[in-house]
Design a protein around this motif. Structure first.
Motif, mmCIF file in Angstrom:
data_model
loop_
_atom_site.group_PDB
_atom_site.id
_atom_site.type_symbol
_atom_site.label_atom_id
_atom_site.label_comp_id
_atom_site.label_asym_id
_atom_site.label_seq_id
_atom_site.Cartn_x
_atom_site.Cartn_y
_atom_site.Cartn_z
ATOM 1 N N PRO A 59 1.099 -1.321 -0.215
ATOM 2 C CA PRO A 59 0.365 0.103 -0.367
ATOM 3 C C PRO A 59 0.915 1.232 -0.408
ATOM 4 C CG PRO A 59 -0.300 -1.143 2.511
ATOM 5 C CD PRO A 59 0.533 -1.509 1.300
ATOM 6 N N ASN A 60 0.683 1.643 -0.678
ATOM 7 C CA ASN A 60 1.536 3.357 -0.970
ATOM 8 C C ASN A 60 0.201 4.627 -0.245
ATOM 9 O OD1 ASN A 60 3.821 2.965 -2.637
ATOM 10 N ND2 ASN A 60 2.664 2.089 -3.885
ATOM 11 N N LEU A 61 0.553 5.408 0.522
ATOM 12 C CA LEU A 61 -0.118 6.206 0.848
ATOM 13 C C LEU A 61 -0.680 7.728 0.265
ATOM 14 C CD1 LEU A 61 -1.850 7.520 3.363
ATOM 15 C CD2 LEU A 61 0.383 8.330 4.146
ATOM 16 N N ILE A 62 -1.719 8.181 -0.152
ATOM 17 C CA ILE A 62 -1.442 8.898 -1.771
ATOM 18 C C ILE A 62 -2.449 10.240 -0.226
ATOM 19 C CG2 ILE A 62 -1.594 7.842 -3.743
ATOM 20 C CD1 ILE A 62 -4.503 7.846 -3.329
ATOM 21 N N ARG A 63 -2.975 10.487 0.151
ATOM 22 C CA ARG A 63 -3.879 11.122 1.167
ATOM 23 C C ARG A 63 -4.293 10.594 2.347
ATOM 24 N NH1 ARG A 63 -1.994 14.250 -2.141
ATOM 25 N NH2 ARG A 63 -3.807 15.439 -3.924
ATOM 26 N N THR A 64 -4.153 11.833 3.028
ATOM 27 C CA THR A 64 -4.573 11.320 4.598
ATOM 28 C C THR A 64 -5.054 12.857 4.840
ATOM 29 O OG1 THR A 64 -1.990 10.724 5.251
ATOM 30 C CG2 THR A 64 -4.024 11.902 7.105
ATOM 31 N N ARG A 65 -6.639 12.257 5.129
ATOM 32 C CA ARG A 65 -7.620 13.921 5.333
ATOM 33 C C ARG A 65 -8.156 13.653 6.539
ATOM 34 N NH1 ARG A 65 -4.535 15.771 1.564
ATOM 35 N NH2 ARG A 65 -5.157 16.856 -0.094
ATOM 36 N N ARG A 66 -8.723 15.232 7.137
ATOM 37 C CA ARG A 66 -9.981 14.531 8.049
ATOM 38 C C ARG A 66 -11.630 14.862 7.776
ATOM 39 N NH1 ARG A 66 -9.797 19.421 11.866
ATOM 40 N NH2 ARG A 66 -11.630 19.509 12.242
ATOM 41 N N ALA A 67 -12.557 14.438 8.554
ATOM 42 C CA ALA A 67 -13.281 14.337 8.567
ATOM 43 C C ALA A 67 -14.688 15.018 9.047
ATOM 44 C CB ALA A 67 -14.075 12.848 7.478
ATOM 45 N N TRP A 68 -14.776 16.095 8.570
ATOM 46 C CA TRP A 68 -15.527 16.452 10.172
ATOM 47 C C TRP A 68 -16.959 16.856 9.879
ATOM 48 C CZ3 TRP A 68 -14.660 17.429 15.210
ATOM 49 C CH2 TRP A 68 -14.736 18.406 15.686
ATOM 50 N N TYR A 69 -17.564 17.819 9.186
ATOM 51 C CA TYR A 69 -18.880 17.550 8.756
ATOM 52 C C TYR A 69 -19.397 16.308 8.051
ATOM 53 C CZ TYR A 69 -18.928 22.093 11.256
ATOM 54 O OH TYR A 69 -18.689 22.925 11.652
ATOM 55 N N GLY A 70 -20.359 15.754 7.720
ATOM 56 C CA GLY A 70 -20.828 14.505 7.290
ATOM 57 C C GLY A 70 -19.979 14.099 7.614
ATOM 58 N N GLY A 71 -19.433 13.677 8.351
ATOM 59 C CA GLY A 71 -18.421 12.072 8.719
ATOM 60 C C GLY A 71 -17.625 11.577 7.941
ATOM 61 N N LEU A 72 -16.795 10.621 8.777
ATOM 62 C CA LEU A 72 -15.874 9.459 8.142
ATOM 63 C C LEU A 72 -16.512 8.252 6.903
ATOM 64 C CD1 LEU A 72 -13.763 8.332 11.219
ATOM 65 C CD2 LEU A 72 -13.024 9.299 8.856
ATOM 66 N N ARG A 73 -17.816 8.300 7.164
ATOM 67 C CA ARG A 73 -18.342 7.629 6.017
ATOM 68 C C ARG A 73 -18.874 8.308 4.836
ATOM 69 N NH1 ARG A 73 -24.090 4.738 7.637
ATOM 70 N NH2 ARG A 73 -22.132 4.021 9.165
ATOM 71 N N HIS A 74 -19.809 9.010 5.003
ATOM 72 C CA HIS A 74 -19.573 10.731 4.032
ATOM 73 C C HIS A 74 -18.218 10.927 3.315
ATOM 74 C CE1 HIS A 74 -21.570 13.641 1.213
ATOM 75 N NE2 HIS A 74 -20.658 14.688 1.934
ATOM 76 N N ALA A 75 -17.417 10.751 3.105
ATOM 77 C CA ALA A 75 -16.227 11.275 3.074
ATOM 78 C C ALA A 75 -15.593 10.744 2.346
ATOM 79 C CB ALA A 75 -15.231 12.388 4.007
ATOM 80 N N LEU A 76 -15.554 9.339 2.732
ATOM 81 C CA LEU A 76 -14.855 7.952 1.870
ATOM 82 C C LEU A 76 -15.629 8.129 0.529
ATOM 83 C CD1 LEU A 76 -13.533 6.366 4.870
ATOM 84 C CD2 LEU A 76 -11.937 6.861 3.256
ATOM 85 N N ARG A 77 -17.141 7.561 0.748
ATOM 86 C CA ARG A 77 -17.819 7.240 -0.516
ATOM 87 C C ARG A 77 -17.909 8.334 -1.056
ATOM 88 N NH1 ARG A 77 -24.022 6.850 1.243
ATOM 89 N NH2 ARG A 77 -23.740 6.496 -1.465
ATOM 90 N N GLU A 78 -17.131 9.861 -0.518
ATOM 91 C CA GLU A 78 -16.734 10.678 -1.969
ATOM 92 C C GLU A 78 -16.039 10.316 -2.594
ATOM 93 O OE1 GLU A 78 -17.271 14.981 -0.709
ATOM 94 O OE2 GLU A 78 -19.039 14.890 -0.627
ATOM 95 N N TYR A 79 -14.826 10.451 -2.339
ATOM 96 C CA TYR A 79 -14.021 9.825 -2.451
ATOM 97 C C TYR A 79 -13.448 8.732 -3.583
ATOM 98 C CZ TYR A 79 -10.073 13.480 -0.055
ATOM 99 O OH TYR A 79 -9.888 14.916 -0.172
ATOM 100 N N GLY A 80 -14.647 7.821 -2.555
ATOM 101 C CA GLY A 80 -14.197 6.645 -3.656
ATOM 102 C C GLY A 80 -15.053 6.736 -5.009
ATOM 103 N N ASP A 81 -16.316 7.588 -5.240
ATOM 104 C CA ASP A 81 -16.724 8.029 -6.515
ATOM 105 C C ASP A 81 -16.646 8.359 -7.292
ATOM 106 O OD1 ASP A 81 -19.313 7.941 -7.779
ATOM 107 O OD2 ASP A 81 -20.376 8.212 -6.951
ATOM 108 N N PRO A 82 -16.166 7.743 -8.126
ATOM 109 C CA PRO A 82 -15.616 9.331 -9.686
ATOM 110 C C PRO A 82 -16.069 10.093 -9.963
ATOM 111 C CG PRO A 82 -15.023 7.128 -10.665
ATOM 112 C CD PRO A 82 -16.218 6.768 -8.888
ATOM 113 N N THR A 83 -17.339 10.188 -10.129
ATOM 114 C CA THR A 83 -18.513 10.844 -10.903
ATOM 115 C C THR A 83 -18.726 12.493 -9.176
ATOM 116 O OG1 THR A 83 -20.480 9.866 -9.246
ATOM 117 C CG2 THR A 83 -20.027 9.333 -11.371
#
Length: 153
Positions: A59-83
Motif C-alpha cells: 500500500p502506498n499512501l496518497i492522501r490523509t484527510r480529516r472528516a468533520w461535517y458529514g463524517g468519515l462515511r460520507h467523506a470516504l464515499r465521496e473519495y471513492g466515487d469518480p462521479t
C-alpha cells in the motif's frame, strides 16, 4: 449499521504538563468499495488515509484527510466515487487503480489538527500543511493498527 463499525479505531490523548501524547489506532486497511464503506465506516468525525497498491501489493499512501461535517462515511464515499470526487490526484488514480482506506475516529477538531500536523512531518505530500492547535509545547504520537500489521487481500 453503526454497530458493525470498528469502534477500536480512535484517537486518545494524555496531557503531561505542556505536552500532549496521542495514541492513534487505525482501522484495518480495506478496499474503498461503496458497500465496504457503508458497512464498516461510522458517520462520525475522524481522520482517514487513502492508499493505492503498487505492483508488489504494497500500500502506498496518497492522501490523509480529516472528516468533520458529514463524517468519515460520507467523506470516504465521496473519495471513492469518480462521479463526485473533487481531488484530481485521487480521481486520476481511480481510473487505473483500486483505492484502499483506513480511518480513526476523533471527536475533537483541535486533536485532529495536532495529529495531522504531526503526520504531515512524516508525509507532507499526502497530508499537506496543517497547523497544530497551539495548545501544547510538544506533540507525541504513537500509531497502532487494529489487527497489527497491514494485510490486504
Amino acid at each position: 449499521m453503526e454497530s458493525m463499525a470498528n469502534t477500536n479505531a480512535a484517537i486518545t490523548r494524555q496531557d503531561r504538563g505542556q505536552d500532549a501524547y496521542f495514541t492513534v489506532v487505525w482501522s484495518p486497511i480495506q478496499r474503498a468499495s461503496k458497500s465496504a464503506v457503508i458497512r464498516s465506516v461510522p458517520s462520525v468525525a475522524g481522520i482517514f488515509e487513502l492508499y493505492v497498491l503498487d505492483q508488489g501489493n504494497t500500500p502506498n499512501l496518497i492522501r490523509t484527510r480529516r472528516a468533520w461535517y458529514g463524517g468519515l462515511r460520507h467523506a470516504l464515499r465521496e473519495y471513492g466515487d469518480p462521479t463526485v470526487c473533487k481531488d484530481r490526484r485521487v480521481l486520476n488514480l481511480l481510473k487505473s487503480k483500486r483505492l484502499y482506506f483506513r480511518y480513526t475516529v476523533c471527536h475533537n477538531s483541535d486533536d485532529m489538527n495536532d495529529v495531522l500536523s504531526y503526520l504531515s512531518t512524516l508525509n507532507p505530500r499526502a497530508v499537506g500543511e496543517i497547523e497544530p492547535s497551539g495548545r501544547f509545547r510538544d506533540i507525541y504520537v504513537n500509531v497502532q493498527s487494529v489487527g497489527g500489521m497491514v494485510d490486504i487481500a
